[in-house]
Write a protein that holds these residues in place. Sequence first.
Motif, PDB file in Angstrom:
ATOM      1  N   GLN A   9      52.524  43.568  43.285  1.00 22.26           N
ATOM      2  CA  GLN A   9      52.736  42.314  42.542  1.00 22.26           C
ATOM      3  C   GLN A   9      53.412  41.270  43.433  1.00 22.26           C
ATOM      4  O   GLN A   9      54.364  40.599  43.050  1.00 22.26           O
ATOM      5  CB  GLN A   9      53.529  42.585  41.249  1.00 22.26           C
ATOM      6  N   ARG A  10      52.863  41.163  44.641  1.00 29.56           N
ATOM      7  CA  ARG A  10      53.432  40.249  45.632  1.00 29.56           C
ATOM      8  C   ARG A  10      52.366  39.381  46.268  1.00 29.56           C
ATOM      9  O   ARG A  10      51.227  39.808  46.436  1.00 29.56           O
ATOM     10  CB  ARG A  10      54.119  41.048  46.759  1.00 29.56           C
TER      11      ARG A  10
ATOM     12  N   PRO B 248      48.315  43.003  45.126  1.00 29.65           N
ATOM     13  CA  PRO B 248      48.541  43.197  43.686  1.00 29.65           C
ATOM     14  C   PRO B 248      49.236  44.510  43.360  1.00 29.65           C
ATOM     15  O   PRO B 248      49.970  44.583  42.371  1.00 29.65           O
ATOM     16  CB  PRO B 248      47.125  43.150  43.085  1.00 29.65           C
TER      17      PRO B 248
ATOM     18  N   SER C 248      48.128  40.574  33.156  1.00 32.25           N
ATOM     19  CA  SER C 248      48.984  41.496  33.881  1.00 32.25           C
ATOM     20  C   SER C 248      50.404  41.068  33.623  1.00 32.25           C
ATOM     21  O   SER C 248      50.736  39.893  33.811  1.00 32.25           O
ATOM     22  CB  SER C 248      48.707  41.416  35.380  1.00 32.25           C
ATOM     23  N   ASP C 249      51.221  41.984  33.172  1.00 32.93           N
ATOM     24  CA  ASP C 249      52.630  41.629  33.092  1.00 32.93           C
ATOM     25  C   ASP C 249      53.322  42.320  34.259  1.00 32.93           C
ATOM     26  O   ASP C 249      53.039  43.463  34.575  1.00 32.93           O
ATOM     27  CB  ASP C 249      53.243  41.983  31.740  1.00 32.93           C
ATOM     28  N   PHE C 250      54.165  41.584  34.923  1.00 29.80           N
ATOM     29  CA  PHE C 250      54.678  42.022  36.209  1.00 29.80           C
ATOM     30  C   PHE C 250      56.110  42.510  36.066  1.00 29.80           C
ATOM     31  O   PHE C 250      56.968  41.781  35.571  1.00 29.80           O
ATOM     32  CB  PHE C 250      54.619  40.877  37.212  1.00 29.80           C
TER      33      PHE C 250
ATOM     34  N   GLU D 277      42.524  43.427  39.369  1.00 25.47           N
ATOM     35  CA  GLU D 277      42.752  41.976  39.481  1.00 25.47           C
ATOM     36  C   GLU D 277      41.498  41.251  39.969  1.00 25.47           C
ATOM     37  O   GLU D 277      41.566  40.354  40.811  1.00 25.47           O
ATOM     38  CB  GLU D 277      43.917  41.690  40.445  1.00 25.47           C
TER      39      GLU D 277
ATOM     40  N   HIS E 178      57.970  34.141  37.442  1.00 19.88           N
ATOM     41  CA  HIS E 178      57.964  34.786  38.752  1.00 19.88           C
ATOM     42  C   HIS E 178      59.107  34.290  39.644  1.00 19.88           C
ATOM     43  O   HIS E 178      59.609  33.189  39.464  1.00 19.88           O
ATOM     44  CB  HIS E 178      56.632  34.498  39.444  1.00 19.88           C
TER      45      HIS E 178
ATOM     46  N   GLN F  57      57.154  37.110  44.032  1.00 20.23           N
ATOM     47  CA  GLN F  57      57.218  38.404  43.345  1.00 20.23           C
ATOM     48  C   GLN F  57      56.925  38.150  41.872  1.00 20.23           C
ATOM     49  O   GLN F  57      57.649  37.384  41.212  1.00 20.23           O
ATOM     50  CB  GLN F  57      58.615  39.013  43.525  1.00 20.23           C
ATOM     51  N   GLY F  58      55.869  38.788  41.358  1.00 17.59           N
ATOM     52  CA  GLY F  58      55.514  38.607  39.940  1.00 17.59           C
ATOM     53  C   GLY F  58      56.625  39.121  39.032  1.00 17.59           C
ATOM     54  O   GLY F  58      57.222  40.158  39.300  1.00 17.59           O
TER      55      GLY F  58
ATOM     56  N   LYS G 298      57.360  45.112  38.589  1.00 10.22           N
ATOM     57  CA  LYS G 298      57.629  46.074  39.670  1.00 10.22           C
ATOM     58  C   LYS G 298      58.826  45.716  40.529  1.00 10.22           C
ATOM     59  O   LYS G 298      59.322  46.561  41.254  1.00 10.22           O
ATOM     60  CB  LYS G 298      56.392  46.218  40.562  1.00 10.22           C
TER      61      LYS G 298
END
Lengths: 215, 215
Positions: A106-107, A103, A13-15, B47, A196, A189-190, A17
Amino acid sequence: MTDHNEYINNKRSDFSKGTLTETDVDRDPFIQFESWLKQALDAEVPELQAMHLSTVLDNKPSSRVVYLRKMANNKFWFYGNYESKKGKSLEQNPYASLNFFWPELQRQIRIEGIVKKATLDSSDNYFVSRPRESQLGAWASAQSNVLQSREELEKRLIEITNEFEGKPVPRPAFWGGWVFKANYYEFWQGRKSRLHDRICYELKNTDWNIFRLAP
Amino acid sequence: MTDHNEYINNKRSDFSKGTLTETDVDRDPFIQFESWLKQALDAEVPELQAMHLSTVLDNKPSSRVVYLRKMANNKFWFYGNYESKKGKSLEQNPYASLNFFWPELQRQIRIEGIVKKATLDSSDNYFVSRPRESQLGAWASAQSNVLQSREELEKRLIEITNEFEGKPVPRPAFWGGWVFKANYYEFWQGRKSRLHDRICYELKNTDWNIFRLAP
Protein backbone atom coordinates in the motif's frame (compact mmCIF):
# COMPACT_ATOMS: atom_id res chain seq x y z
CA MET A 1 -18.81 -13.91 -13.38
CA THR A 2 -18.16 -10.38 -12.18
CA ASP A 3 -19.17 -7.60 -14.54
CA HIS A 4 -16.09 -5.47 -15.14
CA ASN A 5 -18.01 -2.17 -15.07
CA GLU A 6 -19.56 -3.01 -11.72
CA TYR A 7 -16.18 -4.14 -10.48
CA ILE A 8 -14.31 -0.92 -11.29
CA ASN A 9 -17.17 1.17 -9.95
CA ASN A 10 -17.46 -0.66 -6.65
CA LYS A 11 -14.09 -2.16 -5.79
CA ARG A 12 -12.64 -0.35 -2.77
CA SER A 13 -9.36 -0.98 -1.06
CA ASP A 14 -9.14 0.15 2.48
CA PHE A 15 -5.58 0.67 3.52
CA SER A 16 -4.35 -0.34 6.94
CA LYS A 17 -0.90 -1.90 6.47
CA GLY A 18 1.14 0.99 7.76
CA THR A 19 1.54 4.59 8.73
CA LEU A 20 4.18 7.19 7.88
CA THR A 21 5.11 10.17 9.99
CA GLU A 22 7.59 12.99 9.77
CA THR A 23 9.66 11.37 12.51
CA ASP A 24 9.70 7.91 10.85
CA VAL A 25 11.48 9.08 7.74
CA ASP A 26 15.17 9.64 7.16
CA ARG A 27 16.28 13.25 6.56
CA ASP A 28 17.76 12.05 3.25
CA PRO A 29 15.08 10.92 0.79
CA PHE A 30 17.46 8.57 -0.98
CA ILE A 31 18.09 6.65 2.26
CA GLN A 32 14.32 6.60 2.78
CA PHE A 33 13.89 5.28 -0.76
CA GLU A 34 16.46 2.53 -0.17
CA SER A 35 14.74 1.58 3.04
CA TRP A 36 11.34 1.19 1.31
CA LEU A 37 12.97 -0.67 -1.60
CA LYS A 38 14.56 -3.15 0.81
CA GLN A 39 11.19 -3.66 2.50
CA ALA A 40 9.60 -4.30 -0.91
CA LEU A 41 12.32 -6.87 -1.60
CA ASP A 42 11.72 -8.56 1.76
CA ALA A 43 7.98 -8.59 1.04
CA GLU A 44 8.67 -10.17 -2.38
CA VAL A 45 6.76 -7.47 -4.24
CA PRO A 46 6.66 -8.67 -7.86
CA GLU A 47 8.45 -6.46 -10.41
CA LEU A 48 9.43 -4.04 -7.66
CA GLN A 49 12.01 -2.37 -9.89
CA ALA A 50 9.39 -1.55 -12.55
CA MET A 51 9.00 2.22 -12.52
CA HIS A 52 6.64 4.38 -14.54
CA LEU A 53 8.73 6.97 -16.37
CA SER A 54 6.83 10.01 -17.63
CA THR A 55 8.26 12.39 -20.20
CA VAL A 56 6.89 15.38 -22.11
CA LEU A 57 6.95 16.01 -25.85
CA ASP A 58 5.19 19.05 -27.34
CA ASN A 59 3.55 19.71 -23.97
CA LYS A 60 1.95 16.24 -23.93
CA PRO A 61 2.89 13.60 -21.37
CA SER A 62 3.68 10.00 -22.13
CA SER A 63 4.45 7.24 -19.68
CA ARG A 64 5.91 3.75 -19.89
CA VAL A 65 7.37 1.15 -17.55
CA VAL A 66 11.16 0.97 -17.42
CA TYR A 67 13.36 -1.03 -15.08
CA LEU A 68 15.53 0.56 -12.44
CA ARG A 69 19.00 -0.94 -12.89
CA LYS A 70 21.27 1.08 -10.61
CA MET A 71 20.90 3.76 -7.99
CA ALA A 72 23.15 5.95 -5.86
CA ASN A 73 22.85 9.27 -4.11
CA ASN A 74 19.47 10.41 -5.48
CA LYS A 75 20.31 9.13 -8.96
CA PHE A 76 18.45 6.37 -10.77
CA TRP A 77 19.75 4.59 -13.88
CA PHE A 78 17.76 2.94 -16.65
CA TYR A 79 18.71 1.77 -20.15
CA GLY A 80 17.27 1.56 -23.63
CA ASN A 81 17.32 2.84 -27.18
CA TYR A 82 18.27 6.51 -27.55
CA GLU A 83 16.20 6.76 -30.75
CA SER A 84 12.99 5.56 -29.09
CA LYS A 85 10.16 7.96 -28.31
CA LYS A 86 11.43 8.35 -24.74
CA GLY A 87 14.94 9.02 -26.06
CA LYS A 88 13.70 11.75 -28.37
CA SER A 89 11.47 13.23 -25.66
CA LEU A 90 14.31 13.36 -23.15
CA GLU A 91 16.59 14.96 -25.75
CA GLN A 92 14.08 17.82 -26.15
CA ASN A 93 12.90 18.04 -22.56
CA PRO A 94 14.96 16.55 -19.71
CA TYR A 95 12.22 16.96 -17.07
CA ALA A 96 10.80 13.60 -16.08
CA SER A 97 9.02 11.80 -13.29
CA LEU A 98 9.19 8.30 -11.84
CA ASN A 99 6.48 6.43 -10.01
CA PHE A 100 6.86 3.21 -8.06
CA PHE A 101 3.59 1.59 -7.00
CA TRP A 102 3.73 -1.37 -4.62
CA PRO A 103 0.13 -2.27 -3.81
CA GLU A 104 1.23 -5.22 -1.65
CA LEU A 105 2.65 -2.65 0.79
CA GLN A 106 0.00 0.00 0.00
CA ARG A 107 2.82 2.32 -0.97
CA GLN A 108 3.63 4.65 -3.80
CA ILE A 109 6.78 6.70 -4.38
CA ARG A 110 6.56 9.68 -6.72
CA ILE A 111 9.82 11.27 -7.82
CA GLU A 112 10.50 14.27 -10.04
CA GLY A 113 13.79 15.28 -11.57
CA ILE A 114 16.00 15.77 -14.57
CA VAL A 115 17.40 13.14 -16.91
CA LYS A 116 20.65 13.06 -18.83
CA LYS A 117 22.51 10.35 -20.69
CA ALA A 118 24.68 8.03 -18.64
CA THR A 119 28.42 7.83 -19.25
CA LEU A 120 29.69 5.54 -22.02
CA ASP A 121 31.32 3.39 -19.34
CA SER A 122 28.05 2.92 -17.51
CA SER A 123 26.26 2.00 -20.74
CA ASP A 124 29.02 -0.41 -21.76
CA ASN A 125 29.11 -2.08 -18.35
CA TYR A 126 25.40 -2.62 -18.29
CA PHE A 127 25.24 -3.82 -21.89
CA VAL A 128 27.84 -6.56 -21.35
CA SER A 129 25.90 -7.78 -18.30
CA ARG A 130 22.79 -8.50 -20.38
CA PRO A 131 21.98 -11.94 -21.79
CA ARG A 132 23.25 -12.37 -25.35
CA GLU A 133 19.67 -12.63 -26.68
CA SER A 134 18.86 -9.18 -25.28
CA GLN A 135 22.08 -7.78 -26.75
CA LEU A 136 21.09 -9.12 -30.16
CA GLY A 137 17.56 -7.80 -29.65
CA ALA A 138 18.94 -4.29 -29.10
CA TRP A 139 20.59 -4.43 -32.54
CA ALA A 140 17.55 -5.98 -34.21
CA SER A 141 14.94 -3.47 -33.07
CA ALA A 142 14.66 0.15 -34.24
CA GLN A 143 12.61 0.97 -31.15
CA SER A 144 9.39 2.98 -31.67
CA ASN A 145 9.65 2.77 -35.48
CA VAL A 146 6.72 1.24 -37.31
CA LEU A 147 7.16 -2.42 -38.29
CA GLN A 148 5.26 -3.88 -41.22
CA SER A 149 4.97 -7.17 -39.33
CA ARG A 150 6.38 -9.30 -36.53
CA GLU A 151 8.19 -11.30 -39.23
CA GLU A 152 10.20 -8.21 -40.21
CA LEU A 153 11.61 -8.08 -36.66
CA GLU A 154 12.30 -11.81 -36.48
CA LYS A 155 14.02 -11.80 -39.86
CA ARG A 156 16.23 -8.93 -38.75
CA LEU A 157 17.10 -10.84 -35.56
CA ILE A 158 18.26 -13.83 -37.59
CA GLU A 159 20.47 -11.60 -39.74
CA ILE A 160 21.99 -9.96 -36.65
CA THR A 161 22.49 -13.32 -34.94
CA ASN A 162 24.38 -14.61 -37.99
CA GLU A 163 26.42 -11.42 -38.24
CA PHE A 164 27.72 -11.72 -34.66
CA GLU A 165 28.02 -15.51 -34.55
CA GLY A 166 31.04 -16.56 -32.49
CA LYS A 167 31.82 -12.94 -31.56
CA PRO A 168 30.91 -10.80 -28.57
CA VAL A 169 28.02 -8.43 -29.32
CA PRO A 170 29.17 -4.80 -29.06
CA ARG A 171 26.89 -2.11 -27.61
CA PRO A 172 25.19 -0.20 -30.43
CA ALA A 173 25.91 3.54 -30.31
CA PHE A 174 22.14 4.15 -30.31
CA TRP A 175 21.64 2.13 -27.12
CA GLY A 176 22.63 3.16 -23.60
CA GLY A 177 21.72 4.50 -20.23
CA TRP A 178 20.08 7.53 -18.72
CA VAL A 179 20.54 8.96 -15.23
CA PHE A 180 17.53 10.46 -13.50
CA LYS A 181 18.55 12.97 -10.80
CA ALA A 182 15.79 13.53 -8.25
CA ASN A 183 14.85 16.94 -6.88
CA TYR A 184 11.45 16.01 -5.41
CA TYR A 185 10.06 12.91 -3.67
CA GLU A 186 6.71 11.91 -2.26
CA PHE A 187 6.37 8.84 -0.07
CA TRP A 188 2.74 7.75 0.00
CA GLN A 189 1.36 5.28 2.50
CA GLY A 190 -2.31 4.33 2.05
CA ARG A 191 -4.48 4.89 5.14
CA LYS A 192 -8.06 4.20 6.11
CA SER A 193 -10.91 6.23 4.54
CA ARG A 194 -8.57 7.81 2.01
CA LEU A 195 -6.74 9.77 4.72
CA HIS A 196 -3.36 8.71 3.35
CA ASP A 197 0.04 9.78 4.66
CA ARG A 198 2.05 11.80 2.15
CA ILE A 199 5.53 12.85 3.21
CA CYS A 200 7.41 14.96 0.67
CA TYR A 201 10.96 16.19 0.15
CA GLU A 202 11.89 19.17 -1.96
CA LEU A 203 15.48 20.09 -2.76
CA LYS A 204 16.28 23.73 -1.89
CA ASN A 205 19.89 24.47 -2.79
CA THR A 206 21.58 21.55 -1.07
CA ASP A 207 18.98 20.90 1.63
CA TRP A 208 15.95 18.69 1.53
CA ASN A 209 12.86 20.43 2.84
CA ILE A 210 10.44 17.89 4.37
CA PHE A 211 6.69 18.43 4.64
CA ARG A 212 3.35 16.61 4.73
CA LEU A 213 0.66 17.04 2.08
CA ALA A 214 -3.07 16.70 2.58
CA PRO A 215 -4.30 13.47 1.00
CA MET B 1 19.42 -11.79 2.41
CA THR B 2 19.46 -10.47 -1.15
CA ASP B 3 21.33 -7.23 -1.67
CA HIS B 4 18.90 -4.77 -3.25
CA ASN B 5 21.50 -3.28 -5.60
CA GLU B 6 22.44 -6.69 -6.93
CA TYR B 7 18.78 -7.56 -7.22
CA ILE B 8 17.80 -4.58 -9.36
CA ASN B 9 20.89 -4.99 -11.51
CA ASN B 10 20.39 -8.68 -12.17
CA LYS B 11 16.70 -9.48 -11.95
CA ARG B 12 15.38 -10.36 -15.40
CA SER B 13 11.87 -11.31 -16.34
CA ASP B 14 11.54 -13.28 -19.50
CA PHE B 15 8.09 -12.96 -20.93
CA SER B 16 6.29 -15.90 -22.46
CA LYS B 17 2.67 -15.70 -21.35
CA GLY B 18 1.19 -14.48 -24.58
CA THR B 19 1.51 -12.95 -28.01
CA LEU B 20 -0.35 -10.14 -29.74
CA THR B 21 -0.79 -9.76 -33.46
CA GLU B 22 -2.54 -7.32 -35.75
CA THR B 23 -5.20 -9.93 -36.48
CA ASP B 24 -5.84 -10.72 -32.79
CA VAL B 25 -6.95 -7.24 -31.90
CA ASP B 26 -10.34 -5.61 -32.36
CA ARG B 27 -10.54 -2.74 -34.85
CA ASP B 28 -11.87 -0.58 -32.00
CA PRO B 29 -9.25 0.01 -29.29
CA PHE B 30 -11.90 0.49 -26.63
CA ILE B 31 -13.31 -3.00 -27.28
CA GLN B 32 -9.73 -4.29 -27.17
CA PHE B 33 -9.22 -2.46 -23.86
CA GLU B 34 -12.40 -3.98 -22.41
CA SER B 35 -11.30 -7.41 -23.53
CA TRP B 36 -7.93 -7.10 -21.76
CA LEU B 37 -9.59 -5.61 -18.67
CA LYS B 38 -11.96 -8.60 -18.48
CA GLN B 39 -9.00 -10.96 -18.79
CA ALA B 40 -7.24 -9.09 -15.97
CA LEU B 41 -10.38 -9.49 -13.86
CA ASP B 42 -10.55 -13.23 -14.62
CA ALA B 43 -6.85 -13.54 -13.75
CA GLU B 44 -7.51 -11.73 -10.45
CA VAL B 45 -4.85 -9.10 -11.11
CA PRO B 46 -4.63 -7.08 -7.89
CA GLU B 47 -5.58 -3.39 -8.16
CA LEU B 48 -6.27 -3.80 -11.86
CA GLN B 49 -8.14 -0.51 -12.01
CA ALA B 50 -5.14 1.42 -10.66
CA MET B 51 -3.90 3.58 -13.53
CA HIS B 52 -0.90 5.88 -13.64
CA LEU B 53 -2.16 9.32 -14.68
CA SER B 54 0.52 11.67 -16.01
CA THR B 55 -0.04 15.42 -16.36
CA VAL B 56 2.18 18.37 -17.28
CA LEU B 57 2.66 21.62 -15.39
CA ASP B 58 5.23 24.19 -16.59
CA ASN B 59 6.59 21.63 -19.05
CA LYS B 60 7.34 19.15 -16.24
CA PRO B 61 5.56 15.81 -15.96
CA SER B 62 4.06 14.41 -12.81
CA SER B 63 2.41 11.05 -12.33
CA ARG B 64 0.22 9.44 -9.69
CA VAL B 65 -2.03 6.42 -9.33
CA VAL B 66 -5.76 7.07 -9.70
CA TYR B 67 -8.60 4.57 -9.89
CA LEU B 68 -10.60 4.01 -13.02
CA ARG B 69 -14.25 4.24 -11.97
CA LYS B 70 -16.24 4.23 -15.19
CA MET B 71 -15.57 3.75 -18.88
CA ALA B 72 -17.46 3.93 -22.14
CA ASN B 73 -16.61 4.53 -25.78
CA ASN B 74 -12.92 5.50 -25.39
CA LYS B 75 -13.67 7.58 -22.31
CA PHE B 76 -12.28 6.89 -18.84
CA TRP B 77 -13.62 8.50 -15.65
CA PHE B 78 -11.76 9.17 -12.42
CA TYR B 79 -12.57 11.36 -9.41
CA GLY B 80 -10.86 13.58 -6.88
CA ASN B 81 -10.23 17.07 -5.60
CA TYR B 82 -10.27 19.78 -8.30
CA GLU B 83 -7.87 21.90 -6.23
CA SER B 84 -5.22 19.18 -6.01
CA LYS B 85 -2.01 19.38 -8.04
CA LYS B 86 -3.53 17.18 -10.75
CA GLY B 87 -6.64 19.38 -10.81
CA LYS B 88 -4.57 22.51 -11.28
CA SER B 89 -2.37 20.83 -13.89
CA LEU B 90 -5.36 19.63 -15.89
CA GLU B 91 -6.92 23.10 -15.72
CA GLN B 92 -3.80 24.56 -17.37
CA ASN B 93 -3.00 21.68 -19.69
CA PRO B 94 -5.63 19.07 -20.59
CA TYR B 95 -3.18 16.68 -22.26
CA ALA B 96 -2.67 13.56 -20.17
CA SER B 97 -1.67 9.93 -20.37
CA LEU B 98 -2.79 6.77 -18.64
CA ASN B 99 -0.78 3.62 -18.07
CA PHE B 100 -2.10 0.27 -16.87
CA PHE B 101 0.59 -2.26 -15.95
CA TRP B 102 -0.49 -5.82 -15.21
CA PRO B 103 2.72 -7.81 -14.63
CA GLU B 104 0.73 -10.98 -13.86
CA LEU B 105 -0.31 -10.99 -17.55
CA GLN B 106 2.94 -9.40 -18.79
CA ARG B 107 0.84 -6.61 -20.25
CA GLN B 108 0.89 -2.86 -20.33
CA ILE B 109 -1.63 -0.46 -21.88
CA ARG B 110 -0.48 3.08 -22.66
CA ILE B 111 -3.16 5.62 -23.51
CA GLU B 112 -2.88 9.28 -24.49
CA GLY B 113 -5.67 11.81 -24.64
CA ILE B 114 -7.38 14.91 -23.36
CA VAL B 115 -9.07 15.43 -20.01
CA LYS B 116 -12.03 17.59 -19.10
CA LYS B 117 -14.25 17.81 -16.04
CA ALA B 118 -17.10 15.33 -15.81
CA THR B 119 -20.69 16.53 -15.68
CA LEU B 120 -22.14 17.56 -12.31
CA ASP B 121 -24.50 14.58 -12.55
CA SER B 122 -21.64 12.15 -13.00
CA SER B 123 -19.77 13.66 -10.04
CA ASP B 124 -22.89 13.61 -7.85
CA ASN B 125 -23.73 10.02 -8.76
CA TYR B 126 -20.25 8.80 -7.98
CA PHE B 127 -19.99 10.80 -4.76
CA VAL B 128 -23.19 9.33 -3.29
CA SER B 129 -21.92 5.82 -4.08
CA ARG B 130 -18.84 6.27 -1.87
CA PRO B 131 -18.67 5.10 1.75
CA ARG B 132 -19.63 7.85 4.20
CA GLU B 133 -16.09 7.90 5.65
CA SER B 134 -14.66 8.73 2.20
CA GLN B 135 -17.31 11.42 1.71
CA LEU B 136 -16.29 13.01 5.00
CA GLY B 137 -12.62 12.60 4.06
CA ALA B 138 -13.22 14.61 0.88
CA TRP B 139 -14.48 17.54 2.99
CA ALA B 140 -11.70 17.21 5.56
CA SER B 141 -8.73 17.24 3.21
CA ALA B 142 -7.51 20.24 1.21
CA GLN B 143 -5.67 17.89 -1.16
CA SER B 144 -2.04 18.76 -2.00
CA ASN B 145 -1.94 21.62 0.53
CA VAL B 146 0.76 21.44 3.18
CA LEU B 147 -0.40 20.09 6.55
CA GLN B 148 1.40 21.01 9.73
CA SER B 149 0.76 17.52 11.09
CA ARG B 150 -1.40 14.41 10.79
CA GLU B 151 -3.33 15.70 13.82
CA GLU B 152 -4.44 18.77 11.88
CA LEU B 153 -6.16 16.45 9.37
CA GLU B 154 -7.70 14.23 12.03
CA LYS B 155 -9.01 17.22 13.98
CA ARG B 156 -10.61 18.59 10.83
CA LEU B 157 -12.21 15.19 10.17
CA ILE B 158 -13.81 15.21 13.63
CA GLU B 159 -15.22 18.71 13.04
CA ILE B 160 -16.64 17.66 9.66
CA THR B 161 -18.07 14.45 11.10
CA ASN B 162 -19.87 16.44 13.80
CA GLU B 163 -21.10 19.00 11.30
CA PHE B 164 -22.80 16.39 9.12
CA GLU B 165 -23.98 14.08 11.90
CA GLY B 166 -27.36 12.56 11.07
CA LYS B 167 -27.40 14.20 7.64
CA PRO B 168 -26.34 13.01 4.21
CA VAL B 169 -22.92 14.36 3.18
CA PRO B 170 -23.25 16.59 0.11
CA ARG B 171 -20.59 16.60 -2.61
CA PRO B 172 -18.19 19.52 -2.09
CA ALA B 173 -18.05 21.85 -5.13
CA PHE B 174 -14.25 21.34 -5.17
CA TRP B 175 -14.59 17.57 -5.57
CA GLY B 176 -15.70 15.72 -8.70
CA GLY B 177 -14.87 13.75 -11.79
CA TRP B 178 -12.76 14.05 -14.87
CA VAL B 179 -13.24 12.33 -18.23
CA PHE B 180 -10.18 11.23 -20.14
CA LYS B 181 -10.89 10.90 -23.88
CA ALA B 182 -8.37 8.67 -25.64
CA ASN B 183 -6.84 9.45 -29.02
CA TYR B 184 -3.91 6.99 -28.85
CA TYR B 185 -3.47 3.48 -27.43
CA GLU B 186 -0.60 1.03 -27.20
CA PHE B 187 -1.22 -2.57 -26.19
CA TRP B 188 2.04 -4.10 -25.02
CA GLN B 189 2.54 -7.82 -24.55
CA GLY B 190 5.91 -8.88 -23.14
CA ARG B 191 7.81 -11.40 -25.30
CA LYS B 192 11.01 -13.38 -25.02
CA SER B 193 14.41 -11.61 -25.27
CA ARG B 194 12.79 -8.19 -25.12
CA LEU B 195 11.16 -8.64 -28.53
CA HIS B 196 7.79 -7.48 -27.21
CA ASP B 197 4.60 -7.06 -29.23
CA ARG B 198 3.39 -3.47 -29.40
CA ILE B 199 0.14 -2.85 -31.26
CA CYS B 200 -0.92 0.79 -31.47
CA TYR B 201 -4.01 2.73 -32.46
CA GLU B 202 -4.00 6.36 -33.52
CA LEU B 203 -7.19 8.35 -34.10
CA LYS B 204 -7.24 10.05 -37.53
CA ASN B 205 -10.46 12.01 -37.92
CA THR B 206 -12.94 9.32 -36.94
CA ASP B 207 -10.86 6.26 -37.88
CA TRP B 208 -8.41 4.30 -35.80
CA ASN B 209 -5.18 3.65 -37.64
CA ILE B 210 -3.59 0.41 -36.38
CA PHE B 211 0.14 -0.34 -36.56
CA ARG B 212 2.94 -2.26 -34.88
CA LEU B 213 5.93 -0.57 -33.23
CA ALA B 214 9.42 -2.01 -32.87
CA PRO B 215 10.05 -3.03 -29.26
